[in-house]
Design a protein around this motif. Structure first.
Motif, PDB file in Angstrom:
ATOM      1  N   PRO A  82       8.203   5.013   9.537  1.00 51.28           N
ATOM      2  CA  PRO A  82       7.135   4.048   9.244  1.00 51.28           C
ATOM      3  C   PRO A  82       6.900   3.973   7.733  1.00 51.28           C
ATOM      4  O   PRO A  82       7.165   4.936   7.011  1.00 51.28           O
ATOM      5  CB  PRO A  82       5.914   4.622   9.973  1.00 51.28           C
ATOM      6  CG  PRO A  82       6.234   6.055  10.239  1.00 51.28           C
ATOM      7  CD  PRO A  82       7.726   6.195  10.262  1.00 51.28           C
ATOM      8  N   THR A  83       6.427   2.820   7.264  1.00 49.18           N
ATOM      9  CA  THR A  83       6.188   2.679   5.824  1.00 49.18           C
ATOM     10  C   THR A  83       4.809   3.216   5.459  1.00 49.18           C
ATOM     11  O   THR A  83       3.932   3.349   6.303  1.00 49.18           O
ATOM     12  CB  THR A  83       6.288   1.205   5.399  1.00 49.18           C
ATOM     13  OG1 THR A  83       5.476   0.430   6.273  1.00 49.18           O
ATOM     14  CG2 THR A  83       7.714   0.703   5.472  1.00 49.18           C
ATOM     15  N   SER A  84       4.644   3.492   4.188  1.00 48.26           N
ATOM     16  CA  SER A  84       3.392   4.069   3.684  1.00 48.26           C
ATOM     17  C   SER A  84       2.241   3.075   3.817  1.00 48.26           C
ATOM     18  O   SER A  84       2.432   1.861   3.708  1.00 48.26           O
ATOM     19  CB  SER A  84       3.579   4.443   2.215  1.00 48.26           C
ATOM     20  OG  SER A  84       2.334   4.653   1.604  1.00 48.26           O
ATOM     21  N   ASN A  85       1.031   3.605   4.034  1.00 50.64           N
ATOM     22  CA  ASN A  85      -0.163   2.753   4.049  1.00 50.64           C
ATOM     23  C   ASN A  85      -0.750   2.571   2.653  1.00 50.64           C
ATOM     24  O   ASN A  85      -1.741   1.880   2.472  1.00 50.64           O
ATOM     25  CB  ASN A  85      -1.243   3.365   4.961  1.00 50.64           C
ATOM     26  CG  ASN A  85      -0.827   3.290   6.423  1.00 50.64           C
ATOM     27  OD1 ASN A  85      -0.167   2.337   6.824  1.00 50.64           O
ATOM     28  ND2 ASN A  85      -1.178   4.301   7.209  1.00 50.64           N
ATOM     29  N   ASP A  86      -0.125   3.219   1.672  1.00 48.79           N
ATOM     30  CA  ASP A  86      -0.633   3.158   0.303  1.00 48.79           C
ATOM     31  C   ASP A  86      -0.073   1.901  -0.389  1.00 48.79           C
ATOM     32  O   ASP A  86       1.130   1.804  -0.619  1.00 48.79           O
ATOM     33  CB  ASP A  86      -0.169   4.422  -0.444  1.00 48.79           C
ATOM     34  CG  ASP A  86      -0.641   4.440  -1.893  1.00 48.79           C
ATOM     35  OD1 ASP A  86      -1.144   3.397  -2.363  1.00 48.79           O
ATOM     36  OD2 ASP A  86      -0.495   5.481  -2.552  1.00 48.79           O
ATOM     37  N   PRO A  87      -0.949   0.923  -0.722  1.00 46.44           N
ATOM     38  CA  PRO A  87      -0.469  -0.335  -1.321  1.00 46.44           C
ATOM     39  C   PRO A  87       0.304  -0.115  -2.627  1.00 46.44           C
ATOM     40  O   PRO A  87       1.234  -0.865  -2.925  1.00 46.44           O
ATOM     41  CB  PRO A  87      -1.747  -1.136  -1.588  1.00 46.44           C
ATOM     42  CG  PRO A  87      -2.789  -0.520  -0.711  1.00 46.44           C
ATOM     43  CD  PRO A  87      -2.417   0.914  -0.540  1.00 46.44           C
ATOM     44  N   SER A  88      -0.042   0.938  -3.389  1.00 45.37           N
ATOM     45  CA  SER A  88       0.661   1.148  -4.659  1.00 45.37           C
ATOM     46  C   SER A  88       2.104   1.583  -4.408  1.00 45.37           C
ATOM     47  O   SER A  88       3.019   1.224  -5.154  1.00 45.37           O
ATOM     48  CB  SER A  88      -0.071   2.183  -5.520  1.00 45.37           C
ATOM     49  OG  SER A  88      -0.014   3.455  -4.911  1.00 45.37           O
ATOM     50  N   GLN A  89       2.319   2.345  -3.314  1.00 49.56           N
ATOM     51  CA  GLN A  89       3.699   2.734  -2.970  1.00 49.56           C
ATOM     52  C   GLN A  89       4.493   1.516  -2.483  1.00 49.56           C
ATOM     53  O   GLN A  89       5.678   1.388  -2.778  1.00 49.56           O
ATOM     54  CB  GLN A  89       3.683   3.821  -1.890  1.00 49.56           C
ATOM     55  CG  GLN A  89       3.282   5.188  -2.438  1.00 49.56           C
ATOM     56  CD  GLN A  89       3.555   6.305  -1.434  1.00 49.56           C
ATOM     57  OE1 GLN A  89       3.597   6.084  -0.232  1.00 49.56           O
ATOM     58  NE2 GLN A  89       3.735   7.512  -1.935  1.00 49.56           N
ATOM     59  N   THR A  90       3.811   0.641  -1.742  1.00 47.52           N
ATOM     60  CA  THR A  90       4.479  -0.584  -1.272  1.00 47.52           C
ATOM     61  C   THR A  90       4.849  -1.472  -2.454  1.00 47.52           C
ATOM     62  O   THR A  90       5.937  -2.048  -2.499  1.00 47.52           O
ATOM     63  CB  THR A  90       3.568  -1.348  -0.290  1.00 47.52           C
ATOM     64  OG1 THR A  90       3.232  -0.470   0.785  1.00 47.52           O
ATOM     65  CG2 THR A  90       4.254  -2.567   0.277  1.00 47.52           C
ATOM     66  N   LYS A  91       3.950  -1.567  -3.431  1.00 49.93           N
ATOM     67  CA  LYS A  91       4.225  -2.357  -4.647  1.00 49.93           C
ATOM     68  C   LYS A  91       5.461  -1.798  -5.361  1.00 49.93           C
ATOM     69  O   LYS A  91       6.363  -2.550  -5.756  1.00 49.93           O
ATOM     70  CB  LYS A  91       3.016  -2.343  -5.586  1.00 49.93           C
ATOM     71  CG  LYS A  91       3.308  -2.973  -6.964  1.00 49.93           C
ATOM     72  CD  LYS A  91       2.130  -2.875  -7.903  1.00 49.93           C
ATOM     73  CE  LYS A  91       2.454  -3.099  -9.374  1.00 49.93           C
ATOM     74  NZ  LYS A  91       3.540  -3.939  -9.751  1.00 49.93           N
ATOM     75  N   THR A  92       5.522  -0.476  -5.514  1.00 54.12           N
ATOM     76  CA  THR A  92       6.664   0.166  -6.189  1.00 54.12           C
ATOM     77  C   THR A  92       7.970  -0.160  -5.463  1.00 54.12           C
ATOM     78  O   THR A  92       8.995  -0.464  -6.077  1.00 54.12           O
ATOM     79  CB  THR A  92       6.465   1.700  -6.234  1.00 54.12           C
ATOM     80  OG1 THR A  92       5.225   1.961  -6.889  1.00 54.12           O
ATOM     81  CG2 THR A  92       7.579   2.396  -6.986  1.00 54.12           C
ATOM     82  N   LEU A  93       7.909  -0.126  -4.134  1.00 58.64           N
ATOM     83  CA  LEU A  93       9.087  -0.433  -3.309  1.00 58.64           C
ATOM     84  C   LEU A  93       9.511  -1.889  -3.502  1.00 58.64           C
ATOM     85  O   LEU A  93      10.683  -2.189  -3.766  1.00 58.64           O
ATOM     86  CB  LEU A  93       8.740  -0.151  -1.844  1.00 58.64           C
ATOM     87  CG  LEU A  93       9.862  -0.144  -0.818  1.00 58.64           C
ATOM     88  CD1 LEU A  93      10.876   0.954  -1.120  1.00 58.64           C
ATOM     89  CD2 LEU A  93       9.297   0.040   0.586  1.00 58.64           C
ATOM     90  N   LEU A  94       8.543  -2.802  -3.378  1.00 60.80           N
ATOM     91  CA  LEU A  94       8.866  -4.238  -3.461  1.00 60.80           C
ATOM     92  C   LEU A  94       9.328  -4.652  -4.855  1.00 60.80           C
ATOM     93  O   LEU A  94      10.098  -5.608  -4.997  1.00 60.80           O
ATOM     94  CB  LEU A  94       7.656  -5.077  -3.036  1.00 60.80           C
ATOM     95  CG  LEU A  94       7.404  -5.135  -1.524  1.00 60.80           C
ATOM     96  CD1 LEU A  94       6.042  -5.736  -1.218  1.00 60.80           C
ATOM     97  CD2 LEU A  94       8.504  -5.945  -0.825  1.00 60.80           C
ATOM     98  N   ASP A  95       8.863  -3.945  -5.872  1.00 59.62           N
ATOM     99  CA  ASP A  95       9.301  -4.288  -7.228  1.00 59.62           C
ATOM    100  C   ASP A  95      10.780  -3.990  -7.457  1.00 59.62           C
ATOM    101  O   ASP A  95      11.348  -4.380  -8.475  1.00 59.62           O
ATOM    102  CB  ASP A  95       8.433  -3.567  -8.280  1.00 59.62           C
ATOM    103  CG  ASP A  95       7.134  -4.326  -8.555  1.00 59.62           C
ATOM    104  OD1 ASP A  95       7.117  -5.564  -8.361  1.00 59.62           O
ATOM    105  OD2 ASP A  95       6.128  -3.689  -8.947  1.00 59.62           O
TER     106      ASP A  95
END
Length: 476
Positions: A72-85
């Motif tokens: 499952p992916t992280s619930n932390d939006p900053s980690q999602t941002k890092t991934l998507l960048d």
């Protein structure tokens, strides 16, 4: 010329003449000339296309990973941002809508609520960029057929929070079958003299355009490549997260085969590597086995995730020798040949390449008006540019729909439906002849509608047709 190719003296002479003639074509770049001659050289050398059937193995779950096994992916939006960048989205936008009676790029056909494929793609990425504060750019690989129109169309997105880049795939001359000469060298210099050599060309074109280097320098790591007409091909965080953490250089999304997909390429394990097996490579005596959905249970959706630095490494080494697909055509009565490649066939050249067996919802291509009927109907709703299946449909499979020639072109298709029927309870629909649908029609079960030759058959507004065979008004 490609090194190490064993050509017969007559083929070597053909290639030499072709090379001399192509050198004088000023409509294409040096890179395109080299790429084309290399492709022809490989074709003439008769590289083995068939596989040894006895060496084929079914891939394990380590090679084709079940989607529900992904972390499952992280619930932390900053980690999602890092991934998507780390991500770039690339849509294959070289196709014209000619089979559906449209002029211009297929991606500007209206799909739903007046929105085109391209509108929906832009909405999806805009939504990601807004939600996570990331910068996922959109790349469109055009062909010379779609380039000018696409440039005009993307102007309307200039105020959106998304960087849109366009580049062209290669333009190669068609080969005249009789004498193996390039058609433009015989005076056919308009668009009919040329062809785009399939989406396998995406890797070298991305490099030749300068876009690849620019993206790597911006810290981008992965490109998600998909057909612009696949409405299911949206960014998936679980897949991206898996690739980044497992350091996979290449991932092909596959999905379970149905009887409609028996000709689709499948993934196999072959001599220790994962490989795409296409029907053209299958020895004749094994074609029925290939089409079986018992032995080969998955097929390629053409949703591909690829590491950008790996693309650079392999293109620079001229290592991407995808199987050549000969595509015969006719131009003004002249038999010509197009040599093409497919991006999925590149899987065997990348390190730690995998497949991921994704839900069928990630494969929703619109190839014909029958597909358009599905996605415009109440089977789907729209949210943030994504087409989402209606939970009220209990059957996991979509209805099978066959529309006659009268419905083939988008304009005719839209004229013949006052509104798109309700098809949540539909299993199959066959329509042929001069049939017209009133508003608010409901179709359920198995429905077959055939208008007799020369007779206009109108389905009245509000009609509910369930398990019916209709050959005239008296059957409604």
């Amino acid at each position: 010329m490609a090194a190490g190719a064993a050509l017969s003296p007559s083929d070597a002479e053909k290639l030499s003449k072709l090379n001399s003639a192509v050198t004088g074509l000023d409509q294409i770049s040096e890179n395109e000339k080299i790429g084309f001659i290399n492709l022809v050289c490989r074709y003439l050398s008769g590289e083995a296309q068939h596989v040894e059937w006895s060496k084929i193995n079914t891939p394990t779950d380590e090679v084709v990973v079940p989607y529900d096994k992904l972390a499952p992916t992280s619930n932390d939006p900053s980690q999602t941002k890092t991934l998507l960048d780390k991500l770039v989205v690339l849509k294959l936008n070289g196709g014209l809508g000619t089979t559906m009676g449209c002029t211009g790029p297929k991606s500007v056909i209206e799909v739903r609520n007046g929105l085109t494929f391209l509108d929906l793609i832009v909405m999806q990425i805009e939504n990601l960029n807004s939600k996570y504060g990331c910068n996922v750019p959109l790349l469109l690989m055009n062909s010379f057929n779609t380039h000018d129109d696409t440039l005009k169309i993307v102007e309307k997105y200039s105020k959106s929070n998304i960087d849109i880049h366009t580049f062209n795939q290669s333009q190669y001359p068609r080969l005249v079958v009789d004498d193996f000469m390039a058609l433009p060298c015989k005076g056919k210099t308009d668009k009919d003299g040329w062809y785009p050599p399939g989406h396998g060309d995406v890797f070298s074109s991305l490099m030749n355009s300068g876009k690849l280097e620019a993206l790597i320098s911006q810290g981008k790591e992965y490109v998600f490549v998909a057909n612009s007409d696949n409405l299911g091909a949206i960014v998936d965080l679980k897949i991206l997260n898996h690739l980044v953490s497992s350091k996979n250089e290449y991932c092909m999304e596959v999905t379970p085969k149905t009887l409609a997909d028996v000709k689709g390429g499948t993934l196999i394990s072959y001599e220790g590597k994962v490989q795409l097996l296409e029907i053209a490579q299958v020895p004749d005596q094994h074609v029925n086995e290939f089409k079986s959905i018992e032995k080969f249970k998955i097929f390629n959706t053409n949703n591909l995730w690829v590491n950008l630095k790996a693309i650079k490494r392999l293109v620079e080494a001229d290592a991407l020798k995808m199987e050549i697909i000969p595509n015969p055509k006719e131009v003004d009565g002249i038999k010509v040949l197009q040599l093409e490649t497919a991006a999925g066939a590149a899987i065997k050249f990348f390190d730690h390449a995998i497949g991921i067996n994704v839900p069928r919802s990630r494969f929703l291509p619109v190839k014909a008006t029958s597909d358009l009927l599905l996605v415009q109907s109440d089977l789907y709703t729209l949210a943030d540019g994504s087409v989402i299946r209606n939970a009220a449909r209990t059957n996991p499979a979509n209805p099978s729909i066959e529309l006659g020639l009268e419905f083939k072109k988008v304009g005719n298709f839209l004229d013949r439906f006052k509104s798109i029927p309700s098809i949540i309870g539909l299993d199959s629909l066959k329509v042929s002849g001069d049939v017209w649908f009133g508003a608010n029609v409901t179709l359920k079960g198995e429905v077959s509608i055939t208008a007799k030759s020369g007779v206009k058959l109108e389905i009245p507004a509000g009609a509910v047709l369930e398990n019916k065979v209709i050959n005239g008004p008296e059957d409604i």
